[in-house]
Design a protein around this motif. Structure first.
Motif, short mmCIF file in Angstrom:
data_model
loop_
_atom_site.label_atom_id
_atom_site.label_comp_id
_atom_site.label_asym_id
_atom_site.label_seq_id
_atom_site.Cartn_x
_atom_site.Cartn_y
_atom_site.Cartn_z
N MET A 133 78.21 83.49 43.56
CA MET A 133 79.05 84.64 43.95
C MET A 133 80.32 84.16 44.66
SD MET A 133 77.52 87.14 42.59
CE MET A 133 77.09 85.94 41.36
N SER A 134 80.24 83.01 45.35
CA SER A 134 81.45 82.44 45.96
C SER A 134 82.39 81.91 44.88
CB SER A 134 81.08 81.32 46.94
OG SER A 134 80.49 81.85 48.09
N GLU A 135 81.80 81.35 43.82
CA GLU A 135 82.64 80.88 42.69
C GLU A 135 83.41 82.06 42.10
OE1 GLU A 135 79.93 77.18 41.01
OE2 GLU A 135 79.61 79.16 40.21
N LEU A 197 94.01 74.15 53.23
CA LEU A 197 93.67 73.55 54.52
C LEU A 197 92.17 73.62 54.75
CD1 LEU A 197 96.40 75.49 54.85
CD2 LEU A 197 96.43 74.36 57.07
N ASP A 198 91.60 72.55 55.30
CA ASP A 198 90.19 72.56 55.70
C ASP A 198 90.03 71.68 56.93
OD1 ASP A 198 87.44 73.45 53.91
OD2 ASP A 198 87.13 72.15 55.63
N ARG A 199 88.88 71.84 57.62
CA ARG A 199 88.62 71.03 58.80
C ARG A 199 87.67 69.88 58.49
NH1 ARG A 199 89.11 73.81 64.58
NH2 ARG A 199 91.35 73.93 64.30
N ILE A 269 85.90 88.34 54.56
CA ILE A 269 85.74 89.64 55.24
C ILE A 269 84.26 89.97 55.46
CG2 ILE A 269 85.86 91.01 53.09
CD1 ILE A 269 87.41 92.00 56.46
N ASP A 270 83.37 89.45 54.57
CA ASP A 270 81.94 89.75 54.77
C ASP A 270 81.39 89.08 56.02
OD1 ASP A 270 82.14 87.24 53.65
OD2 ASP A 270 80.36 87.45 52.41
N GLN A 271 82.14 88.13 56.59
CA GLN A 271 81.75 87.51 57.86
C GLN A 271 82.71 87.97 58.96
OE1 GLN A 271 78.47 86.03 56.66
NE2 GLN A 271 79.12 85.03 58.53
N ASN A 300 82.72 93.10 48.62
CA ASN A 300 81.82 92.72 47.51
C ASN A 300 82.64 92.49 46.24
OD1 ASN A 300 82.47 95.42 47.20
ND2 ASN A 300 80.62 95.86 46.02
N MET A 301 83.52 91.49 46.30
CA MET A 301 84.42 91.23 45.17
C MET A 301 83.66 91.03 43.85
SD MET A 301 87.17 88.83 47.15
CE MET A 301 88.21 88.49 45.75
N PRO A 302 82.54 90.26 43.81
CA PRO A 302 81.89 90.01 42.50
C PRO A 302 81.43 91.29 41.81
CG PRO A 302 81.04 88.49 44.16
CD PRO A 302 81.85 89.53 44.89
P1 NAD Z 1 81.74 77.20 52.14
O1 NAD Z 1 80.81 76.86 53.25
O2 NAD Z 1 81.50 76.60 50.79
O3 NAD Z 1 83.24 76.84 52.56
C1 NAD Z 1 83.80 77.21 53.79
C2 NAD Z 1 84.83 76.15 54.17
O4 NAD Z 1 85.53 76.62 55.35
C3 NAD Z 1 84.22 74.80 54.52
O5 NAD Z 1 84.76 73.80 53.68
C4 NAD Z 1 84.62 74.60 55.98
O6 NAD Z 1 84.87 73.23 56.32
C5 NAD Z 1 85.90 75.44 56.05
N1 NAD Z 1 86.33 75.78 57.40
C6 NAD Z 1 85.60 76.12 58.49
N2 NAD Z 1 86.43 76.35 59.55
C7 NAD Z 1 87.71 76.16 59.11
C8 NAD Z 1 89.00 76.25 59.71
N3 NAD Z 1 89.16 76.57 61.00
N4 NAD Z 1 90.08 75.99 58.92
C9 NAD Z 1 89.95 75.67 57.62
N5 NAD Z 1 88.75 75.55 57.01
C10 NAD Z 1 87.65 75.80 57.74
O7 NAD Z 1 81.73 78.80 52.06
P2 NAD Z 1 82.15 79.67 50.78
O8 NAD Z 1 80.96 79.83 49.88
O9 NAD Z 1 83.41 79.11 50.24
O10 NAD Z 1 82.40 81.11 51.44
C11 NAD Z 1 83.58 81.39 52.19
C12 NAD Z 1 83.52 82.83 52.67
O11 NAD Z 1 83.62 83.73 51.56
C13 NAD Z 1 82.18 83.21 53.35
O12 NAD Z 1 82.43 84.04 54.45
C14 NAD Z 1 81.44 83.95 52.26
O13 NAD Z 1 80.44 84.82 52.79
C15 NAD Z 1 82.61 84.71 51.68
N6 NAD Z 1 82.35 85.37 50.39
C16 NAD Z 1 82.85 86.63 50.25
C17 NAD Z 1 82.71 87.31 49.07
C18 NAD Z 1 83.34 88.67 48.93
O14 NAD Z 1 83.02 89.38 47.98
N7 NAD Z 1 84.25 89.06 49.82
C19 NAD Z 1 82.00 86.75 47.99
C20 NAD Z 1 81.49 85.45 48.15
C21 NAD Z 1 81.67 84.76 49.36
#
Ligand code: NAD
Length: 363
Positions: A133-135, A197-199, A269-271, A300-302
């Motif tokens: 779902m993240s993909e 950007l990532d940490r 946004i879901d978090q 819930n984008m997917p």
């Molecule tokens: P993931 O764990 O694969 O990736 C998250 C990344 O964020 C990690 O690489 C981490 O190092 C990085 N990160 C943490 N703090 C950071 C900061 N301060 N600056 C930059 N990077 C930082 O998670 P994911 O699967 O990619 O999911 C990301 C978000 O998307 C989650 O909240 C997930 O629930 C959400 N999501 C939302 C939907 C939707 O429909 N809206 C669908 C799927 C996932």
């Protein structure tokens, strides 16, 4: 094993627990699959398609629940469905129990064996049944951002790729995990100008190998974000700190400094969202404007691409469904500690620490 798939009843949910190709795999292994009539209609899978795959079509949900040893779904069971669960019956679906006490209470009372997709882990501790779902959301975020930048949506009227003689859009992606890296792949295909950007340095190194200089990769600091904000046309929020609310990386002040008509897509946004000005929106009304910046914050984008999402989800869940059906739940879970982590409620007891902690209950 007799496996039942009810039609999803949550509002605007078109996905289905088992697609026809999964049913065919299960029936060829000797399992019997009951599909509620029209369960796949929303994603173009007819009852006749399911019959061809070896399923039996059932006219109502109650019979599916009554006759099945295992129920496979997508969304958490709704109140009416929960009342149909029984002791010892396996339920395999997304549950998201921690913020949902009424559901948790009903699942405890049902004495069913409730396994949640979202807490199953793999050998490296990742979440294999959440990743698809993240993909989807990551890839879709660029599509959503592209539309948001169109004039008719309040955007600045930009084509992400530009054209020969006109520059492409600047996309900033916050987070390089599953969502962020998928967003970057699509943005690269669209020929935008991308900064991610990532940490996590390991994540940045792996992306560096993949992107070969076509994406600018930066360590995520407030200073880096401060510099990027005024030049960005589209910012994608894709950060996650597991178990915690998303950090607010873009403040209301940042938004004021953005170009009028630029766009924010907050996938996190879901978090709680990673932009201070974000609030959840729906597919019916996906965007709103703050300080001339268009916000897209669909939780819930997917769900908008239900067919792709249902097949992607099944590709990940099918091996687990087969294991449960072939081995029975005890052996399937004990053989795989990551699968065991999916067990949330069993025979009236909470078996997931995070869920128990959320309600101050024993586990
Ligand atoms: P993931 O764990 O694969 O990736 C998250 C990344 O964020 C990690 O690489 C981490 O190092 C990085 N990160 C943490 N703090 C950071 C900061 N301060 N600056 C930059 N990077 C930082 O998670 P994911 O699967 O990619 O999911 C990301 C978000 O998307 C989650 O909240 C997930 O629930 C959400 N999501 C939302 C939907 C939707 O429909 N809206 C669908 C799927 C996932």
């Amino acid at each position: 094993m007799i496996i039942g798939v009810p039609k999803e009843i949550k509002d605007h949910e078109y996905r289905v627990g088992l697609v026809t190709s999964s049913v065919r795999e299960l029936t060829s292994l000797g399992h019997h699959v009951l599909i509620e009539t029209q369960a796949g209609a929303g994603i173009g899978l007819s009852d006749a398609d399911y019959v061809k795959a070896g399923a039996e079509i059932i006219s109502d949900a109650k019979e599916v629940f009554t006759r099945s040893e295992m129920i496979v779904k997508v969304k958490e069971p709704q109140a009416g469905e929960r009342s149909l669960l029984r002791e010892g019956q396996i339920l395999f679906t997304y549950l998201h129990l921690a913020p949902d006490f009424p559901q948790t209470k009903d699942l405890i009372n049902s004495k069913a064996i409730c396994i949640a997709y979202e807490t199953v882990t793999d050998s490296s501790g990742k979440l294999p049944l959440l990743a698809p779902m993240s993909e989807v959301a990551g890839r879709m975020s660029i599509q959503a951002g592209a539309q948001t930048l169109e004039n008719s949506h309040g955007g600045r009227g930009l084509l992400l790729s530009g054209v020969p003689g006109v520059e492409p859009a600047n996309i900033v992606i916050l987070g390089g995990g599953v969502v962020g890296s998928n967003a970057a792949r699509i943005a690269m295909g669209m020929r935008a100008n991308i900064t991610l950007l990532d940490r996590n340095l390991e994540t940045l190194r792996a992306l560096d190998q993949e992107f070969q200089g076509k994406v600018t990769l930066l360590y995520s600091t407030n200073e880096a974000i401060d510099k990027l904000v005024p030049e960005a046309d589209l910012i994608i929020g894709a950060v996650l700190i597991p178990g915690a609310a998303a950090p607010k990386l873009i403040s209301a002040e940042h938004v004021k400094r953005m170009k009028p008509g630029s766009a924010l897509v907050d996938v996190a946004i879901d978090q709680g969202g990673c932009f201070e000005t974000s609030h959840p929106t729906t597919h019916t009304e996906p965007t709103y404007i703050v300080d001339d910046v268009v916000h897209y914050c669909v939780a819930n984008m997917p769900g908008a691409v239900a067919r792709t999402s249902a097949f992607a989800l099944n590709n990940a869940t099918l091996p687990y469904v087969i294991n449960l059906a072939n081995k029975g739940y005890k052996k399937a879970l004990l053989d795989d500690p990551g699968f065991l982590a999916g067990m949330n409620v069993m025979y009236g007891k909470i078996t997931c620490k995070e869920v128990a902690d959320a309600f101050n209950l024993h586990y």
